[in-house]
Design a protein around this motif. Structure first.
Motif, PDB file in Angstrom:
ATOM      1  N   PRO A 121       0.819  -1.211   0.000  1.00  0.00           N
ATOM      2  CA  PRO A 121       0.000   0.000   0.000  1.00  0.00           C
ATOM      3  C   PRO A 121       0.849   1.256   0.000  1.00  0.00           C
ATOM      4  O   PRO A 121       1.956   1.274   0.512  1.00  0.00           O
ATOM      5  N   LEU A 122       0.309   2.308  -0.591  1.00  0.00           N
ATOM      6  CA  LEU A 122       0.953   3.606  -0.559  1.00  0.00           C
ATOM      7  C   LEU A 122       0.664   4.269   0.770  1.00  0.00           C
ATOM      8  O   LEU A 122      -0.486   4.360   1.189  1.00  0.00           O
ATOM      9  N   SER A 123       1.699   4.712   1.463  1.00  0.00           N
ATOM     10  CA  SER A 123       1.524   5.358   2.756  1.00  0.00           C
ATOM     11  C   SER A 123       1.554   6.869   2.562  1.00  0.00           C
ATOM     12  O   SER A 123       2.558   7.426   2.180  1.00  0.00           O
ATOM     13  N   TRP A 137      -7.664  10.793   1.978  1.00  0.00           N
ATOM     14  CA  TRP A 137      -6.980   9.592   1.491  1.00  0.00           C
ATOM     15  C   TRP A 137      -7.387   8.354   2.279  1.00  0.00           C
ATOM     16  O   TRP A 137      -7.023   7.248   1.913  1.00  0.00           O
ATOM     17  N   GLU A 138      -8.096   8.532   3.395  1.00  0.00           N
ATOM     18  CA  GLU A 138      -8.370   7.414   4.286  1.00  0.00           C
ATOM     19  C   GLU A 138      -9.716   6.761   3.994  1.00  0.00           C
ATOM     20  O   GLU A 138     -10.653   7.400   3.529  1.00  0.00           O
ATOM     21  N   THR A 152      -9.165  -1.832   1.421  1.00  0.00           N
ATOM     22  CA  THR A 152      -8.200  -0.764   1.682  1.00  0.00           C
ATOM     23  C   THR A 152      -6.926  -0.988   0.885  1.00  0.00           C
ATOM     24  O   THR A 152      -6.378  -0.058   0.283  1.00  0.00           O
ATOM     25  N   ARG A 153      -6.450  -2.228   0.856  1.00  0.00           N
ATOM     26  CA  ARG A 153      -5.228  -2.534   0.115  1.00  0.00           C
ATOM     27  C   ARG A 153      -5.422  -2.269  -1.369  1.00  0.00           C
ATOM     28  O   ARG A 153      -4.562  -1.689  -2.037  1.00  0.00           O
ATOM     29  N   TYR A 156      -5.330   1.539  -2.074  1.00  0.00           N
ATOM     30  CA  TYR A 156      -4.013   2.151  -2.127  1.00  0.00           C
ATOM     31  C   TYR A 156      -3.230   1.706  -3.368  1.00  0.00           C
ATOM     32  O   TYR A 156      -2.443   2.461  -3.922  1.00  0.00           O
ATOM     33  N   GLU A 157      -3.458   0.476  -3.787  1.00  0.00           N
ATOM     34  CA  GLU A 157      -2.816   0.026  -5.020  1.00  0.00           C
ATOM     35  C   GLU A 157      -3.318   0.838  -6.204  1.00  0.00           C
ATOM     36  O   GLU A 157      -2.546   1.286  -7.066  1.00  0.00           O
ATOM     37  N   LEU A 159      -4.662   3.813  -6.020  1.00  0.00           N
ATOM     38  CA  LEU A 159      -4.223   5.192  -5.831  1.00  0.00           C
ATOM     39  C   LEU A 159      -2.817   5.391  -6.373  1.00  0.00           C
ATOM     40  O   LEU A 159      -2.532   6.356  -7.084  1.00  0.00           O
ATOM     41  N   ARG A 160      -1.944   4.456  -6.044  1.00  0.00           N
ATOM     42  CA  ARG A 160      -0.565   4.576  -6.508  1.00  0.00           C
ATOM     43  C   ARG A 160      -0.496   4.500  -8.033  1.00  0.00           C
ATOM     44  O   ARG A 160       0.232   5.264  -8.675  1.00  0.00           O
TER      45      ARG A 160
END
Length: 219
Positions: A121-123, A137-138, A152-153, A156-157, A159-160
Motif C-alpha cells: 500500500p501507498l503510505s 486519502w483514508e 483498503t489494500r 491504495y494500489e 491510488l498509486r
C-alpha cells in the motif's frame, strides 16, 4: 519511520580526487551546487556534503511512496547517481530541493511501471485540516475485517497506479504538496510557475484521482 537509508559515496564514484583544502561544511547549499557544476564532473567533497544535507529528504520521499519496499536503499542510491550525472543541467541552484524530489519521485514511478504486480500500500500522511478542499486519502473503519482490509489494500494500489498515470507536471505538484507537505508558494518557486498554475495543477490532479477512485471513495 523505519531505519535510515545509508547512501555510500563509493557506490556513486570512487575515482574523483578529494579536495581537503575546502571546508565544504561551511558553504551554503547554493555554493555547494555551483562547486559541483564548476568542473567536468561534480566536486567530490561538495557532492558528499550535498548528500549529507539532503539524504533525509530523499529517504522521506521514498518512504512515503514505498514504505515497505525492501530495495528502498537501492532506489536512494540510484537517486544520487542521477543527481551526480545531471546536476550540471540544473539552471537554478535555489530550486535544488524540488529538483531532487522530482528525481526521487520519477525514479519511483519508473520502477513501479517495471513491476507487473503491486502488492504494497501507498503510505500517505493523514489528511491535513486546511481550507483548500484536500481530498481524504483514508477509508473509514475502526476495526476493519478481512474484507475491509482487502478493500483498503486495493484502494491504495489503485491510488498509486492513478498517481503514476498522471502527467508529470501534475504528479510532481501533488507529490510535493501531499508528501513533502510544501506550501503552494514554495511549490510555485521550485517549479517555476505561477501560484495560480500550482493551485490549478493540484486541483486537476485531485479531480483526476477522485474520478479514477470514485468507486472506492463512495464505499
Amino acid at each position: 519511520m523505519s531505519q535510515s537509508i545509508t547512501v555510500s559515496w563509493s557506490t556513486i564514484d570512487t575515482r574523483l580526487p578529494e579536495n581537503k583544502e575546502v571546508q565544504v561544511d561551511k558553504l551554503s547549499n547554493h555554493d555547494l551546487i555551483l562547486r559541483c557544476q564548476a568542473g567536468l564532473r561534480p566536486d567530490r567533497a561538495a557532492f558528499e556534503e550535498l548528500m549529507r544535507r539532503y539524504q533525509t529528504q530523499v529517504e522521506r520521499v521514498l518512504y512515503h511512496l514505498a514504505p515497505d519496499w525492501a530495495d528502498r536503499a537501492d532506489l536512494a542510491q540510484e537517486v544520487w547517481i542521477r543527481v551526480f550525472r545531471n546536476i550540471s543541467k540544473l539552471q537554478e541552484p535555489s530550486k535544488f530541493r524540488g529538483w531532487l524530489s522530482r528525481i526521487a519521485t520519477n525514479l519511483f514511478y519508473d520502477e513501479l511501471r517495471k513491476r507487473k504486480r503491486v502488492v504494497t500500500p501507498l503510505s500517505l500522511d493523514a489528511p491535513r485540516s486546511v481550507d483548500d478542499g484536500e481530498m481524504d486519502w483514508e477509508i473509514a473503519g475502526d476495526t476493519p475485517g478481512p474484507e475491509e482490509e482487502l478493500t483498503t489494500r486495493e484502494f491504495y494500489e489503485q491510488l498509486r497506479e492513478a498517481i503514476a498515470d498522471l502527467p508529470e507536471v501534475f504528479r510532481t505538484t501533488i507529490v510535493l504538496r501531499e508528501i513533502e507537505g510544501m506550501a503552494y508558494e514554495e511549490i510555485a518557486e521550485i517549479t517555476g510557475v505561477s501560484l495560480g498554475t500550482v493551485k490549478s495543477r493540484i486541483a486537476r490532479a485531485r479531480t483526476r484521482l477522485q474520478a479514477q477512485l470514485q468507486n472506492y471513495l463512495d464505499a
